[in-house]
Design an enzyme around this catalytic site. Structure first.
Site, PDB file in Angstrom:
ATOM      1  N   GLU A 293       0.886  -1.179   0.000  1.00 27.23           N
ATOM      2  CA  GLU A 293       0.000   0.000   0.000  1.00 27.23           C
ATOM      3  C   GLU A 293       0.908   1.208   0.000  1.00 27.23           C
ATOM      4  O   GLU A 293       1.810   1.331   0.839  1.00 27.23           O
ATOM      5  CB  GLU A 293      -0.910  -0.018   1.233  1.00 27.23           C
ATOM      6  CG  GLU A 293      -2.051   0.982   1.148  1.00 27.23           C
ATOM      7  CD  GLU A 293      -1.822   2.202   2.004  1.00 27.23           C
ATOM      8  OE1 GLU A 293      -1.711   3.301   1.415  1.00 27.23           O
ATOM      9  OE2 GLU A 293      -1.737   2.077   3.219  1.00 27.23           O
ATOM     10  N   CYS A 327      -2.284   8.061   4.551  1.00 25.22           N
ATOM     11  CA  CYS A 327      -2.335   7.687   3.143  1.00 25.22           C
ATOM     12  C   CYS A 327      -3.677   8.045   2.530  1.00 25.22           C
ATOM     13  O   CYS A 327      -3.784   8.256   1.325  1.00 25.22           O
ATOM     14  CB  CYS A 327      -2.085   6.186   2.989  1.00 25.22           C
ATOM     15  SG  CYS A 327      -0.541   5.621   3.698  1.00 25.22           S
TER      16      CYS A 327
END
Length: 532
Positions: A293, A327
């Protein structure tokens, strides 16, 4: 003898504690904060259960008071990484043969400790090393970490229960083996829970791990490692090897025994690792599983029918919680002109009242960004906007690194939908807004979809159900986690499995069966019952 069949492990999300003034949990947290700041720690490598001190050290620094050093850590070199690989392989046979209930029990025990006597330790370390407020730390290093451990156990039990059909003459079954070599877990600075999950989830599936934590947050990662030890994790199952990324990766990625990478971090680093795996592909004993990720350029779109109050809350919390260093944080917004005319003044006023400073003060909303490198990068984007004829800073723009790496919450307004800060990942408390004519909603959806190579999170604010439906269709590949009438951050384990595609990662959904199955190599066994 092990002949039990467990039908279901119960799961319930860990409640968030409020830490009210004078409460028992608040006083425990304050005592732990005081202890950490006044006790200098020397953090070793831990390989095969043994503490190793190399003498090549890095410092543990408080971002909002960067002159305060609370400890130092030893860095792994090539020799220590090779030792860690050997120890992981040595521990593997016994660990993978341990009944799954016993492996899971260790992490369920870790969850109980984290929910109780270790809660203050985890949260205090996260607050000081990551400059998180009490609330942000509680959500991360307590609740989400606990949820990861418990929900992974729940998912593993579900996976193991999934068996193929058999017939009258044939009995078919699946054995869920771990991967054959070792896993390389590389964790980011921004979430203690992610750091814990990156190494714990493959370990729960029977793998052994080399764990390289982010250099800026070795302290909080070390607390998680000590939690594992307290819970009874056997030596060598997870090996703790902080150090310089390049030196560690070069040795790990060239090992023939590499069987998987579990990564959260920057897109560029992940691409470099993938390239290295490709270059070494003929040297491996197996094809490594690569799960990652990475970055995001997350959006908020406000339709003319958007609820104004919810939108303002979503813009502020989605962009500025934890200094925008999530994020999933909102970084660009497309707002209908009619909506903007109504919310502009309120939005600016609320942002101007955000308190930036010491995270130990109970009314602080934002701390400091993680380090000098991050501070300089964010400041350059802000200065670029200040000097551009295509943009206007509506609020914020101030930054000061004299005592801590502080950047005030900043809103940029632009008339150029392809302005630099609308397209590039900043990873800081900077939101850029583009205003569109109400009738151009469909065009804005297309623009939003085509603007970024990232596809992590996004939000649509609208009451009009046709507008919501249109957004879901047009933006189908723009976000792995898509939110309706709520900020694009704050995914909850078991409720919103998290991950994105495009350059945001492999979308294997942390906190779900999708992720755990990546650390297993199923073996199908067919037994003929009727022998002719």
């Amino acid at each position: 003898m092990n002949n039990s069949v467990i039908n279901e492990l119960n799961f319930k999300n860990e409640p968030v504690i409020k830490y009210l003034p004078k409460s028992r949990e608040r006083m425990e947290l304050e005592a732990e904060l005081y202890r950490i700041k006044n006790f200098y720690i020397d953090i070793p490598l831990i390989i095969g259960g043994k503490e190793i001190r190399t003498g090549n050290k890095g410092l543990c620094i408080i971002p909002h008071n960067h002159k305060k050093v609370i400890g130092e850590y030893h860095k792994a070199g090539k020799e220590e990484v090779e030792l860690a690989i050997n120890e992981a392989l040595k521990a593997k046979t016994k660990w993978e043969e341990m009944p799954w209930e016993h492996k899971v029990s260790i992490f369920l025990r870790a969850a109980e400790l984290a929910a109780g006597t270790w809660r203050a330790k985890l949260n205090a370390a996260t607050m000081l090393t990551q400059s998180k407020t009490c609330r942000q730390a509680e959500i991360d290093s307590a609740c989400e970490l606990i949820d990861f451990f418990r929900y992974n156990a729940y998912c593993i039990q579900q996976i193991y229960n999934e068996q193929p059909l058999s017939t009258k003459d044939v009995w078919n079954r699946i054995e869920y083996r771990p991967l054959e070599g070792f896993i390389f877990a590389v964790s980011p600075f921004n979430f203690t829970s992610i750091a814990g999950n990156l190494c714990a989830s493959p370990a729960m599936a029977g793998n052994t791990i080399l764990w390289k934590p982010a250099s800026t947050t070795v302290y909080s990662s070390y607390v998680v490692y000590k939690l594992f030890q307290e819970a009874g994790l056997p030596d060598g199952v997870i090996n703790f090897i902080p150090g310089n990324s390049g030196e560690i990766s070069d040795t790990v990625l060239s090992s023939e025994h590499l069987s998987g990478i579990h990564f959260t971090g920057s897109t560029k680093v992940f691409q470099d690792m993938w390239t290295a795996v490709g270059n070494n592909i003929t040297n491996y004993r197996t094809f490594p599983r690569i799960v990652g990720e990475t970055g995001g350029k997350n959006y908020i779109i406000a339709h003319a029918s958007a609820d104004r109050k919810s939108l303002i809350e979503g813009l502020i919390d989605g962009s500025f919680e934890f200094q925008g260093q999530k994020c999933s944080a909102a970084s660009r917004a497309y707002i209908a002109k009619s909506v903007w005319n109504e919310i502009k003044d309120t939005l600016i006023k609320k942002v101007s009242n955000i308190k930036v400073g010491d995270i130990e003060e109970i009314d602080t909303y934002m701390g400091a960004v993680i380090d000098n490198k991050s501070y300089d990068s964010i400041a350059k984007y802000i200065e670029y906007a200040k000097n551009s004829s295509d943009a206007e800073i509506l609020i914020g723009g101030e930054h000061d690194d004299r005592s801590g790496y502080f950047v005030n919450p900043t809103i940029i307004l632009t008339e150029n939908p392809n302005f630099k800060t609308m397209e590039e990942e900043i990873f800081g408390p900077v939101l850029t807004i583009f205003i569109y004519d109400d009738l151009n909603y469909s065009d804005i959806l297309k623009l939003c979809n085509n603007t970024s190579k990232y596809a992590l999170t996004g939000s649509i604010f609208a009451k009009d159900r046709y507008a919501i439906e249109e957004a879901e269709k047009e933006l189908v590949h723009s976000a792995g986690n898509f939110y309706v009438n709520v900020k694009p951050t704050g995914a909850v384990v078991s409720q919103q499995p998290f991950g994105g595609s495009r350059l945001s990662g492999t979308n294997d959904k942390a906190g779900s069966k999708f992720n755990l199955i990546r650390w297993m190599s199923p073996r199908v066994i067919k037994e003929q019952l009727h022998i002719k």
